[in-house]
Design a protein around this motif. Sequence first.
Motif, PDB file in Angstrom:
ATOM      1  N   VAL A   1       0.843  -1.200   0.000  1.00 21.27           N
ATOM      2  CA  VAL A   1       0.000   0.000   0.000  1.00 21.27           C
ATOM      3  C   VAL A   1       0.873   1.243   0.000  1.00 21.27           C
ATOM      4  CG1 VAL A   1      -1.620   1.366   1.389  1.00 21.27           C
ATOM      5  CG2 VAL A   1      -2.018  -1.082   1.050  1.00 21.27           C
ATOM      6  N   TYR A   2       1.898   1.251   0.831  1.00 19.54           N
ATOM      7  CA  TYR A   2       2.807   2.399   0.905  1.00 19.54           C
ATOM      8  C   TYR A   2       3.510   2.614  -0.442  1.00 19.54           C
ATOM      9  CZ  TYR A   2       5.928   5.693   3.267  1.00 19.54           C
ATOM     10  OH  TYR A   2       6.612   6.816   3.660  1.00 19.54           O
TER      11      TYR A   2
ATOM     12  N   ASP B   1       2.373   1.711  -3.387  1.00 18.07           N
ATOM     13  CA  ASP B   1       1.363   2.195  -4.336  1.00 18.07           C
ATOM     14  C   ASP B   1       1.124   3.697  -4.181  1.00 18.07           C
ATOM     15  OD1 ASP B   1       1.127  -0.388  -5.255  1.00 18.07           O
ATOM     16  OD2 ASP B   1      -0.777  -0.794  -4.229  1.00 18.07           O
ATOM     17  N   LEU B   2       1.359   4.224  -3.000  1.00 22.57           N
ATOM     18  CA  LEU B   2       1.195   5.653  -2.746  1.00 22.57           C
ATOM     19  C   LEU B   2       2.464   6.446  -3.078  1.00 22.57           C
ATOM     20  CD1 LEU B   2      -0.753   5.459   0.631  1.00 22.57           C
ATOM     21  CD2 LEU B   2      -1.677   6.069  -1.624  1.00 22.57           C
ATOM     22  N   GLY B   3       3.493   5.752  -3.553  1.00 20.58           N
ATOM     23  CA  GLY B   3       4.712   6.431  -3.968  1.00 20.58           C
ATOM     24  C   GLY B   3       5.842   6.402  -2.965  1.00 20.58           C
TER      25      GLY B   3
END
Length: 87
Positions: A52-53, A55-57
């Motif tokens: 998730v982290y 995917d957020l860049g």
Amino acid sequence: MNTPQKPIRSIRRPARLELNNAGAWRILMTIDATDPQQVADVKRVAAEMGQVYADLGGRMVWRLYAPIDQKVQAYWEPGSGWRDVTC
């Protein structure tokens, strides 16, 4: 994680879940490396959070570290997933 945590004193073989997302390792928790369900649960949740982290860049890496042996047991990074470390 549905498995209740063991009290720290009852851990037979401690392993620390450590996180690095800013250039230094931080200890998040201590688990019992002899409990395969606990290790699997911790690895699964850490991988999900790391993805998730990513995917957020952001960039987040995890490791399971055995303080008794002073060795890394497993390492996770985005795109590669968990890999066991053999020394």
